[in-house]
Design an enzyme around this catalytic site. Structure first.
Site, short mmCIF file in Angstrom:
data_model
loop_
_atom_site.label_atom_id
_atom_site.label_comp_id
_atom_site.label_asym_id
_atom_site.label_seq_id
_atom_site.Cartn_x
_atom_site.Cartn_y
_atom_site.Cartn_z
N CYS B 86 0.54 -0.98 -0.07
CA CYS B 86 -0.15 -0.32 0.17
C CYS B 86 1.18 1.60 0.09
CB CYS B 86 -1.87 -0.05 1.06
SG CYS B 86 -2.36 1.38 1.46
N HIS B 196 -3.67 -5.69 0.77
CA HIS B 196 -2.89 -5.21 2.27
C HIS B 196 -2.93 -7.49 2.97
CE1 HIS B 196 -2.30 -1.99 3.74
NE2 HIS B 196 -4.51 -1.84 3.25
N GLU B 198 -1.20 -8.61 4.50
CA GLU B 198 -0.85 -9.39 6.66
C GLU B 198 -2.33 -8.83 6.96
OE1 GLU B 198 -0.50 -6.10 4.50
OE2 GLU B 198 -0.77 -4.22 5.90
#
Lengths: 80, 225
Positions: B86, B196, B198
Site C-alpha cells: 500500500c 493488504h 498482512e
C-alpha cells in the site's frame, strides 16, 4: 533574492479524475462551454542570492528530485 | 528468517505487519526508524501501509526522500528482498525502486473492501507459494492505488513478467491501468502491491490467502544483508 514559480501539471494522456470532477462541478454551477479542466500544483520558491543561472539549475533539480514525479507530471519554472 | 519493518511517521499498518511477520516466520521483525541510515543484516525489509507524512505533496513522496530509504535502496541494490504494501508500494515507486506511479483512485473515493487477485507470475520470490493464474481474495484500503506507467513501460513490464498481480474478475477498485495490483522490479527482489495480505492471514480475518506472499519470500530468501 530570486523568486520563482514552479508549475506542475499532469502529462498529456494521464487521466485526471480530480480535474474531471471539477469540470463536472463547473457544469453544475451553470458554467457552459467548459471543454476540459486539468488540475495541477503551483510552488512559489524564494532563493537567497542573485545567481540566476545557478538558480535555474537548482530549481530544475528540485523538480526532478522532489517537486514533480516525472513518471506522470511535467513542470515549468518561471523566474521573476 | 529475520525481517525488518521500516517505520515512518503516519504509517498505520506497521503493527499489523509486525504481527503477520511474527506469526508466519516465528520471529519478531526488527524495526527501523525513518532517520536511521543503516539496516542490520536481515533477510527481508518490509515497508508497511498507512499515510506517511500525511501524503503531503504526493503519496509516498516525502517518505521516499527520508534517510532510511537510502539504506533500503542500498540493501535492495545488494539483492536483499524488499516488500512494500500500500503506502509502501507508493514509496517504492517514488524512490524509483519500482517503475510507475500510484495516482488518486478514479472514483476519487477511498476504497476499503475485499478484491480478487490473479497471480499473473508465480515465479517471483514473492509469489512462488501460489499457482500460476491462481485467484485469491485480499482486502484493499486506499485512496491512491491507481497504478500508472506509460505504454512502453507497461509493455516491457508485462513482457518481462514484472506484472505479478492483477485485480481479477472485475474487482479493480481504483482504475489501475491494465488492472495492475502488484509489480516486481527487473532484478526480482523488490515487490510492491496495493492490497493488504498482512490483514488476510488467518480464518479470523475471513481468509488466509495472503499468507502465500510471506511464505514465498520468507521461505526462499537466502541473501545476507
Amino acid at each position: 533574492m530570486i523568486k520563482a514559480r514552479i508549475t506542475v501539471t499532469l502529462k498529456t494522456g494521464v487521466l485526471d479524475p480530480q480535474g474531471k470532477a471539477i469540470e463536472g462541478a463547473l457544469g453544475t454551477l451553470g458554467f457552459g462551454g467548459v471543454a476540459a479542466v486539468r488540475q495541477g500544483k503551483v510552488f512559489d520558491v524564494v532563493l537567497e542570492g542573485d545567481d540566476r543561472a545557478g538558480a535555474e539549475a537548482q530549481l530544475a533539480a528540485m523538480c526532478d528530485r522532489l517537486l514533480a514525479n516525472t513518471v506522470i507530471e511535467n513542470y515549468t519554472v518561471d523566474i521573476a | 528468517m529475520q525481517s525488518a519493518v521500516v517505520l515512518l511517521p503516519g504509517l498505520n499498518r506497521d503493527r499489523d505487519m509486525i504481527a503477520a511477520l511474527t506469526k508466519i516466520s516465528g520471529r519478531a521483525p526488527v524495526t527501523v526508524w525513518q532517520t536511521e541510515t543503516a539496516i542490520s543484516a536481515v533477510d527481508l525489509i518490509v515497508i508497511p501501509g498507512g499515510f506517511s507524512f500525511g501524503d503531503y505533496l504526493r503519496c509516498g513522496a516525502i517518505a521516499a526522500r527520508s534517510p532510511v530509504m537510502r539504506a533500503v535502496a542500498e540493501a535492495a541494490g545488494r539483492g536483499v528482498p524488499v516488500l512494500g504494501v500500500c503506502n509502501g508500494f507508493q514509496i517504492l515507486c517514488e524512490t524509483g525502486l519500482l517503475p510507475g506511479a500510484l495516482m488518486r483512485n478514479t472514483s476519487l473515493r477511498f476504497v476499503c473492501r475485499r478484491v480478487k487477485l490473479e497471480v499473473v507470475n508465480a515465479a517471483t520470490r514473492f509469489t512462488s507459494a501460489y499457482r500460476q493464474g491462481q485467484v485469491i481474495g485480499c482486502p484493499v484500503a486506499h485512496h491512491d492505488g491507481n497504478y500508472f506507467a506509460d505504454e512502453d513501460t507497461l509493455t516491457r513490464l508485462e513482457g518481462e513478467g514484472q506484472v505479478a498481480l492483477r485485480y481479477a474478475e472485475g474487482t479493480n477498485p481504483n482504475g489501475a491501468v491494465r488492472d495492475i495490483a502488484g509489480v516486481v522490479n527487473a532484478a526480482g527482489n523488490v515487490f510492491g502491491l496495493m492490497p493488504h495480505p498482512e490483514n488476510f492471514i488467518e480464518p479470523e480475518h475471513g481468509g488466509s490467502d495472503g499468507r502465500g506472499f510471506f511464505e514465498s519470500v520468507l521461505g526462499t530468501t537466502r541473501v545476507a544483508a
